[in-house]
Design a protein around this motif. Structure first.
Motif, mmCIF file in Angstrom:
data_model
loop_
_atom_site.group_PDB
_atom_site.id
_atom_site.type_symbol
_atom_site.label_atom_id
_atom_site.label_comp_id
_atom_site.label_asym_id
_atom_site.label_seq_id
_atom_site.Cartn_x
_atom_site.Cartn_y
_atom_site.Cartn_z
ATOM 1 N N SER A 334 0.843 -1.196 0.000
ATOM 2 C CA SER A 334 0.000 0.000 0.000
ATOM 3 C C SER A 334 0.875 1.242 0.000
ATOM 4 N N GLN A 335 1.914 1.195 0.845
ATOM 5 C CA GLN A 335 2.800 2.346 0.988
ATOM 6 C C GLN A 335 3.466 2.716 -0.340
ATOM 7 N N PHE A 336 3.862 1.717 -1.130
ATOM 8 C CA PHE A 336 4.605 1.963 -2.373
ATOM 9 C C PHE A 336 3.756 1.715 -3.619
ATOM 10 N N ASN A 337 2.440 1.770 -3.424
ATOM 11 C CA ASN A 337 1.554 1.687 -4.576
ATOM 12 C C ASN A 337 1.793 0.463 -5.453
ATOM 13 N N GLU A 338 2.149 -0.634 -4.840
ATOM 14 C CA GLU A 338 2.358 -1.920 -5.527
ATOM 15 C C GLU A 338 3.495 -1.882 -6.548
ATOM 16 N N ASP A 339 4.422 -0.940 -6.376
ATOM 17 C CA ASP A 339 5.595 -0.901 -7.259
ATOM 18 C C ASP A 339 6.609 -1.927 -6.730
ATOM 19 N N LEU A 340 6.615 -3.096 -7.364
ATOM 20 C CA LEU A 340 7.388 -4.222 -6.817
ATOM 21 C C LEU A 340 8.881 -3.904 -6.693
ATOM 22 N N SER A 341 9.411 -3.058 -7.580
ATOM 23 C CA SER A 341 10.850 -2.772 -7.511
ATOM 24 C C SER A 341 11.182 -1.963 -6.251
ATOM 25 N N ALA A 342 10.190 -1.297 -5.666
ATOM 26 C CA ALA A 342 10.409 -0.569 -4.407
ATOM 27 C C ALA A 342 9.952 -1.410 -3.210
ATOM 28 N N VAL A 343 8.882 -2.185 -3.425
ATOM 29 C CA VAL A 343 8.290 -2.941 -2.308
ATOM 30 C C VAL A 343 9.248 -4.032 -1.803
ATOM 31 N N LEU A 344 9.845 -4.763 -2.738
ATOM 32 C CA LEU A 344 10.647 -5.931 -2.314
ATOM 33 C C LEU A 344 11.866 -5.543 -1.463
ATOM 34 N N PRO A 345 12.690 -4.550 -1.908
ATOM 35 C CA PRO A 345 13.803 -4.156 -1.035
ATOM 36 C C PRO A 345 13.333 -3.603 0.309
ATOM 37 N N GLU A 346 12.235 -2.864 0.295
ATOM 38 C CA GLU A 346 11.725 -2.299 1.553
ATOM 39 C C GLU A 346 11.276 -3.432 2.487
ATOM 40 N N TYR A 347 10.674 -4.458 1.908
ATOM 41 C CA TYR A 347 10.231 -5.594 2.720
ATOM 42 C C TYR A 347 11.438 -6.242 3.420
ATOM 43 N N THR A 348 12.512 -6.444 2.656
ATOM 44 C CA THR A 348 13.729 -7.003 3.261
ATOM 45 C C THR A 348 14.237 -6.087 4.375
ATOM 46 N N ARG A 349 14.263 -4.778 4.084
ATOM 47 C CA ARG A 349 14.807 -3.825 5.058
ATOM 48 C C ARG A 349 14.011 -3.867 6.365
#
Ligand code: FAD
Length: 468
Positions: A334-349
């Motif tokens: 939701s935070q990154f508007n489903e932009d997977l290239s931003a969501v995945l690294p943030e999820y790891t972080r």
């Protein structure tokens, strides 16, 4: 009935593994409108005759419940669980004493693993945009193209392409193998020396053989047994013991001797003959702790649940943490508007420090549950912590409460616990020192005349403090 989802986007998400976390995750992704395909190596457990798997029941708590709530499943699952308000400690001489888990009204739930898994699969299937594929064992996948290769029971192969691959294929994840080949991927795995074995305690006179509202624990230092109630009024007892010790027991009589020495009160409840045969039904199972990072590859693949963090089962958090992974990922989507290239690294972080913290805590509880609950200091500290929590509910929160009854990030719970521990221990030290110094001063100033002490008065005084 099938549910229509809000959007028409058709990105394909492949969830590999239809276990607890995979099935729940399928609901999360389907709810967002993705085209979801679940690939599970086993046949459909809802129709299978024999279901192999791990523990029969599990403790569900707040984090897991929050995730279920998100997909509208909380009430259904909770209504089929058995609340456990306290641990019930069984001493070697058969005495039982409860240690509550938290405040009044706080409890964990004993739920049936197979039933939970079945219900989650059925829920995933209610989405028109979710499809379940059983008998699909992932063999390999390509991190550049996102192509996966599955092997079917008849030996045939299938190649499938997805925009996002979600690895929920458990502690021995096949998805993770591609991660292992990459540079800067950290991985560690530790097998503990203990194994576990499950034994059934049948109902007695049509009712539970022990009080059902508890998680029963027989702590015996190097090993322990626990028992969780089931809806059919049985208890599943799990014996945790070093493999060396399991190996020493080879005959029914040895099982009986062993139980007589350590778990005598459980013998008549399990039954002598049942105990002698059940013990040899299956070999003891191993327990592994897996930590890794990062949890993602580019915008193509992410690991969740045991595939990312298998933890030893002593905090009752493995599934709960895996379920919470789904919420955290969803929040970041939701935070990154489903932009997977931003969501995945943030999820790891965001998630790695928390999952590593619960893996460490579970290892810590591996010792606490079987050894510390026997220690007077540990019990005293538990009472002090709970008492201070009552006085200052926002300042002092017992670690167990933070982990089990809140969604405080695991790593923050650990930091806070260390801080509280320091403060409370210092406080206790100061109180102790103050009492000794104050007492000495008073004795020095007013030396007592032993003859004049009214013993009866003193005794009554003491009694009046008894219920403090
Ligand atoms: P799994 O449940 O392992 O599911 C993985 C799925 O992937 C399986 O269905 C498997 O068949 C499938 N799969 C595997 N390989 C492939 C492949 N190559 N291709 C396709 N599919 C594949 N947690 C708690 O929260 N509370 C508890 O009280 C608790 N008690 C436990 C007691 C014991 C004895 C044990 C061992 C664990 C306990 N846990 C508990 C932990 C909990 O069982 C796990 O954390 C949970 O099962 C993880 O779910 P998962 O879906 O990630 O993995």
């Amino acid at each position: 009935d099938t549910k229509e989802t809000k959007s028409d986007k058709k990105k394909v998400v492949a969830v590999v593994g239809g276990g607890l976390v995979g099935a729940l995750n399928a609901c999360f992704f389907a709810k967002r409108g993705f085209e979801v395909h679940v690939f599970e190596s086993r046949e459909d457990i809802r129709t299978a005759k024999v279901v192999k798997g791990r523990s029969i029941n599990l403790a569900l708590s707040h984090r897991g419940r929050s995730a279920l709530k998100h997909v509208g499943m909380e009430e259904k699952i909770v209504s089929q669980g058995i609340p456990m308000h306290a641990r019930m400690i069984h001493t070697p001489d058969g005495k039982q004493s409860p240690i509550p888990y938290g405040k009044k009204g706080q409890y964990i739930l004993s739920v049936d693993r197979a039933n939970l898994n079945k219900q989650l699969l059925t829920e995933a299937e209610t989405y028109a945009n979710a499809k379940l594929n059983f008998d699909h064992k992932l063999q390999d996948w390509n991190a550049e193209t996102g192509t996966m290769t599955f092997v079917r029971g008849d030996g045939s192969r299938e190649h499938v392409l997805a925009d996002l691959i979600v690895g929920c294929d458990g502690a021995f994840s096949a998805i993770r193998k591609q991660f292992m080949r990459r540079s800067r991927f950290n991985y560690s795995q530790t097998y503990i020396p203990h194994g576990y074995m499950e034994l059934t305690m049948p109902p007695r006179d049509g009712d539970f053989a022990m009080k059902p509202g508890y998680l029963h624990i027989w702590p015996r230092n190097t090993f322990m047994m626990i028992a969780l109630p089931n809806l059919d009024q049985t208890f599943t007892c799990t014996l945790f013991m070093p493999f060396d010790e399991f190996d020493k027991i080879t005959t029914g009589d040895q099982v009986l001797d062993f139980f007589e020495q350590y778990f005598a009160d459980a013998i008549p409840l399990i039954g002598v003959e049942e105990l002698k045969s059940d013990f040899f039904r299956l070999p003891a199972q191993a327990m592994v702790s897996v930590k890794c990072s990062p949890y993602h590859i580019g915008d193509k693949c992410v690991l969740m649940g045991d595939a990312a963090h298998a933890v030893v089962p002593f905090y009752g958090q493995g599934m709960n943490a895996g379920f919470e992974d789904c919420i955290v990922f969803d929040e970041i989507m939701s935070q990154f508007n489903e932009d997977l290239s931003a969501v995945l690294p943030e999820y790891t972080r965001v998630r790695v420090p928390d999952d590593h913290a619960i893996a460490d805590l579970a290892m810590y509880n591996y010792i606490e549950m079987r050894a510390h609950v026997n220690s007077k200091w540990f019990l005293f500290r538990k009472y002090v912590d709970n008492f201070l929590h009552l006085l200052m509910p926002r300042t002092i929160i017992p670690l167990y409460t933070m982990v089990t009854f809140t969604r405080t990030r695991y790593h923050q719970a650990v930091e806070r616990w260390h801080w509280q521990d320091k403060v409370i221990n210092r406080g206790l030290f100061l109180c102790g020192t103050g009492a000794v110094l104050g007492g000495s001063y008073l004795l020095f100033k007013n030396p007592p005349n032993i003859d004049k002490i009214d013993i009866e008065k003193l005794w009554n005084r003491l009694l009046s403090f008894r219920n403090f």
